[in-house]
Design an enzyme around this catalytic site. Structure first.
Site, PDB file in Angstrom:
ATOM      1  N   ASP A  51      -1.928   0.409   2.138  1.00 55.50           N
ATOM      2  CA  ASP A  51      -2.287   0.534   2.841  1.00 55.50           C
ATOM      3  C   ASP A  51      -1.695  -0.072   4.004  1.00 55.50           C
ATOM      4  O   ASP A  51      -1.607  -0.888   4.686  1.00 55.50           O
ATOM      5  CB  ASP A  51      -3.994   0.573   3.465  1.00 55.50           C
ATOM      6  CG  ASP A  51      -4.685   1.322   2.503  1.00 55.50           C
ATOM      7  OD1 ASP A  51      -4.459   2.642   2.254  1.00 55.50           O
ATOM      8  OD2 ASP A  51      -5.718   1.533   1.491  1.00 55.50           O
ATOM      9  N   LYS A 102       3.157   0.777   5.445  1.00 54.66           N
ATOM     10  CA  LYS A 102       5.044   1.174   4.381  1.00 54.66           C
ATOM     11  C   LYS A 102       5.124   2.205   5.711  1.00 54.66           C
ATOM     12  O   LYS A 102       6.477   3.003   5.594  1.00 54.66           O
ATOM     13  CB  LYS A 102       5.110   1.485   3.288  1.00 54.66           C
ATOM     14  CG  LYS A 102       4.197   0.374   2.686  1.00 54.66           C
ATOM     15  CD  LYS A 102       4.184   0.845   0.771  1.00 54.66           C
ATOM     16  CE  LYS A 102       2.561   1.544   0.691  1.00 54.66           C
ATOM     17  NZ  LYS A 102       1.513   1.417   0.780  1.00 54.66           N
ATOM     18  N   GLY A 151      -1.992   7.392   1.831  1.00 60.71           N
ATOM     19  CA  GLY A 151      -2.192   8.513   3.101  1.00 60.71           C
ATOM     20  C   GLY A 151      -1.096   7.348   3.953  1.00 60.71           C
ATOM     21  O   GLY A 151      -1.354   6.644   4.368  1.00 60.71           O
ATOM     22  N   HIS A 152      -0.847   8.150   4.480  1.00 61.45           N
ATOM     23  CA  HIS A 152       0.083   7.052   5.801  1.00 61.45           C
ATOM     24  C   HIS A 152       0.300   7.673   6.941  1.00 61.45           C
ATOM     25  O   HIS A 152       0.224   8.815   7.267  1.00 61.45           O
ATOM     26  CB  HIS A 152       1.861   6.640   5.181  1.00 61.45           C
ATOM     27  CG  HIS A 152       2.060   7.651   4.499  1.00 61.45           C
ATOM     28  ND1 HIS A 152       2.511   8.140   3.317  1.00 61.45           N
ATOM     29  CD2 HIS A 152       2.919   8.842   5.529  1.00 61.45           C
ATOM     30  CE1 HIS A 152       3.238   9.170   3.356  1.00 61.45           C
ATOM     31  NE2 HIS A 152       3.949   9.772   4.504  1.00 61.45           N
ATOM     32  N   GLN A 191       0.626   2.458  -2.642  1.00 58.26           N
ATOM     33  CA  GLN A 191       0.141   1.766  -2.819  1.00 58.26           C
ATOM     34  C   GLN A 191       0.595   0.675  -2.617  1.00 58.26           C
ATOM     35  O   GLN A 191       1.639  -0.179  -2.373  1.00 58.26           O
ATOM     36  CB  GLN A 191      -0.095   2.328  -4.816  1.00 58.26           C
ATOM     37  CG  GLN A 191      -1.115   3.306  -4.406  1.00 58.26           C
ATOM     38  CD  GLN A 191      -0.660   4.364  -4.438  1.00 58.26           C
ATOM     39  OE1 GLN A 191       0.358   4.844  -4.998  1.00 58.26           O
ATOM     40  NE2 GLN A 191      -1.636   6.206  -4.274  1.00 58.26           N
TER      41      GLN A 191
HETATM   42  P1  IMP Z   1      -6.542   6.092  -7.930  1.00 57.88           P
HETATM   43  O1  IMP Z   1      -4.990   5.814  -7.601  1.00 57.88           O
HETATM   44  O2  IMP Z   1      -7.467   8.032  -7.246  1.00 57.88           O
HETATM   45  O3  IMP Z   1      -6.922   6.483  -9.310  1.00 57.88           O
HETATM   46  O4  IMP Z   1      -7.815   4.924  -7.434  1.00 57.88           O
HETATM   47  C1  IMP Z   1      -7.730   3.726  -7.998  1.00 57.88           C
HETATM   48  C2  IMP Z   1      -7.335   2.755  -7.161  1.00 57.88           C
HETATM   49  O5  IMP Z   1      -6.500   2.354  -6.343  1.00 57.88           O
HETATM   50  C3  IMP Z   1      -8.550   2.938  -5.853  1.00 57.88           C
HETATM   51  O6  IMP Z   1      -9.098   1.410  -6.446  1.00 57.88           O
HETATM   52  C4  IMP Z   1      -8.207   3.592  -5.308  1.00 57.88           C
HETATM   53  O7  IMP Z   1      -8.848   2.691  -3.631  1.00 57.88           O
HETATM   54  C5  IMP Z   1      -6.985   2.839  -4.906  1.00 57.88           C
HETATM   55  N1  IMP Z   1      -5.880   3.242  -4.183  1.00 57.88           N
HETATM   56  C6  IMP Z   1      -5.081   4.565  -4.908  1.00 57.88           C
HETATM   57  N2  IMP Z   1      -4.276   4.828  -4.183  1.00 57.88           N
HETATM   58  C7  IMP Z   1      -4.326   4.071  -2.370  1.00 57.88           C
HETATM   59  C8  IMP Z   1      -4.093   3.469  -2.058  1.00 57.88           C
HETATM   60  O8  IMP Z   1      -2.845   5.010  -0.707  1.00 57.88           O
HETATM   61  N3  IMP Z   1      -4.150   3.302  -0.786  1.00 57.88           N
HETATM   62  C9  IMP Z   1      -5.386   2.068  -0.934  1.00 57.88           C
HETATM   63  N4  IMP Z   1      -6.088   2.655  -2.122  1.00 57.88           N
HETATM   64  C10 IMP Z   1      -5.168   3.019  -3.354  1.00 57.88           C
END
Ligand code: IMP
Length: 427
Positions: free
Chosen positions: A13, A16, A40-41, A223
């Site tokens: 977040d 990017k 999500g962007h 991420q």
């Molecule tokens: P997962 O990727 O859904 O398995 O989540 C694992 C961890 O990564 C959690 O803390 C999510 O909130 C975090 N996370 C996954 N994708 C994002 C992102 O695009 N932005 C921020 N946090 C993310």
């Protein structure tokens, strides 16, 4: 021209999407290399505001080829919805391609993500429940179904039968859940495959050809470094590699093609989900920054935890990725604050830590050592030249540069494309 990677330096977040959108103007291809619809962007341009999870941010330029690489885990329904939404708003998606090697997020992945989180109880990771972890698990367990498999009914049926045998026994015997119907899953996903057929191909070849032609390719990260499955705050991480190595394995591009690595950092920190965050602000300051910055998860809508800039973590991300430049985003969110803290080291008891630790219990005991800098308390959004920023804002950026051991290449002072400052020529 070479490849340039845009990577998250924190917990995702960081903004990017805007940086990729900004750079894509001069690029011929933008390729996403990891993660899935957990990302999500938001991109804001003359066509409006777009929130996307899978389609690379370069899609708004008609000259840019957009690639979803083999390292991405693909939720076909989400992708098709994005394609339809973009098409409906006049954005051409005919130059979008999906790797035939990308693993498909299946319904049992999404189910298991939720069931596993619930089973963890108080120790939940706080995943996005998009099936990301379970899909990467199956990739490593050699039980996955790849985008290319959806195009061959016989292969798909066989692969699905093998996977469902295991998944249904897990669902029913461990979680007491109803089994999934092989026919229903097959019909739904074979239909997605048919719709996606024009997009699916060997994207590594497309990228290689573009690089051979001397074109400029942007490798788009999702991420951030602190969510990396190897280097992040394990086990509170995602299941992919958002650091630089993931760009090569997630696209099939050689490291020799890479010329620039830009690390994107917010001027402060945010994190969604559980896990340690050494520089987390107290509630009052956290609420203030969250409201000013609209810090709510783009995928889940969850409020983001807010923290001060963490120089220890930034130096770590910079070292892991070999950043050649950093991008500081959302500087404007700090405009009103009378003073700002930056973390320059961690302290555990009497010991000072200069490096980001691997051990979770140790990280949880770390206390931030802060330096306090005066705020500039002047609006920065309208400013376009670095030298026009208030002296205190420049001093803050300079301190970030020192802590991250990397020069700042770009500063963002608002969500619009033009709300961008280049302190020096980019390349
Ligand atoms: P997962 O990727 O859904 O398995 O989540 C694992 C961890 O990564 C959690 O803390 C999510 O909130 C975090 N996370 C996954 N994708 C994002 C992102 O695009 N932005 C921020 N946090 C993310």
């Amino acid at each position: 021209m070479p490849a340039i990677a845009i990577l998250g330096g924190q917990w995702g977040d960081e903004g990017k999407g805007k940086v990729v959108d900004y750079l894509a103007e001069r690029a011929q291809a933008v390729a996403r290399f990891g993660g899935g619809s957990n990302a999500g962007h938001t991109v804001i341009n003359e066509k409006g505001e777009f929130r996307m999870h899978l389609v690379p941010s370069g899609v708004f330029y008609p000259h840019v080829t957009c690639i979803i690489g083999n390292g991405v885990v693909l939720a076909p329904k989400v992708l098709l919805e994005e394609i339809d939404l973009l098409g409906g708003r006049g954005v051409d998606t005919s130059r979008l391609f999906v790797s035939d090697r990308a693993h498909v997020v299946m319904p049992y992945h999404i189910l298991l993500d939720g069931l596993e989180e619930e089973a963890r109880g108080a120790k939940a990771i706080g995943t996005t429940r998009r099936g990301i972890g379970p899909c990467y698990v199956d990739k490593a367990a050699r039980l996955g179904i790849r985008a290319g498999d959806l195009l061959d009914r016989e292969t798909f049926r066989k692969r699905l039968a093998i996977a469902l045998e295991q998944k249904n026994s897990l669902l029913t015997r461990v979680y007491g859940h109803e089994p999934l119907s092989a026919d229903a899953v097959f019909n739904e996903y074979a239909a997605y495959g048919e719709r996606l057929r024009p997009f699916i191909r060997d994207t590594g070849l497309l990228l290689e050809a573009a690089l051979e032609r001397g074109e400029w390719v942007v490798l788009e990260g999702a991420q951030g470094a602190l969510l990396d499955v190897d280097f992040g705050t394990y086990p509170y991480v995602t299941s992919s590699s958002p650091t630089i190595g993931g760009a090569f394995t997630g696209l099939g591009v050689s490291p020799r093609r890479l010329e620039h690595v830009l690390g994107v950092f917010k001027a402060y920190s945010t994190r969604v989900g559980e896990g340690p965050m050494t520089t987390e602000m107290d509630k009052q300051m956290g609420d203030r920054v969250r409201e000013k910055g609209g810090e709510y998860g783009a995928t889940t809508g969850r409020p983001r935890r807010c923290g001060w800039f963490d120089g220890v973590a930034a130096r770590y991300a910079s070292r892991l990725n070999g950043f050649t430049g950093i991008v500081v985003t959302r500087l404007d969110v700090l405009d009103e604050l009378p003073s700002l803290k930056v973390c320059v080291a961690y302290k555990v008891g009497n010991e000072t830590l200069e490096h980001f630790p691997a051990s979770l219990p140790l990280l949880e005991r770390c206390q931030p050592v802060y330096e306090e800098l005066p705020g500039w308390q002047t609006p920065s959004r309208g400013i376009r030249r670095f030298e026009d920023l208030p002296a205190r804002a420049r001093a803050y950026i300079k301190r970030i540069e020192e802590l991250a051991s990397c020069p700042v290449a770009l500063v963002s002072v608002g969500p619009q494309r033009e709300e961008t400052i280049l302190p020096r020529p980019l390349f």
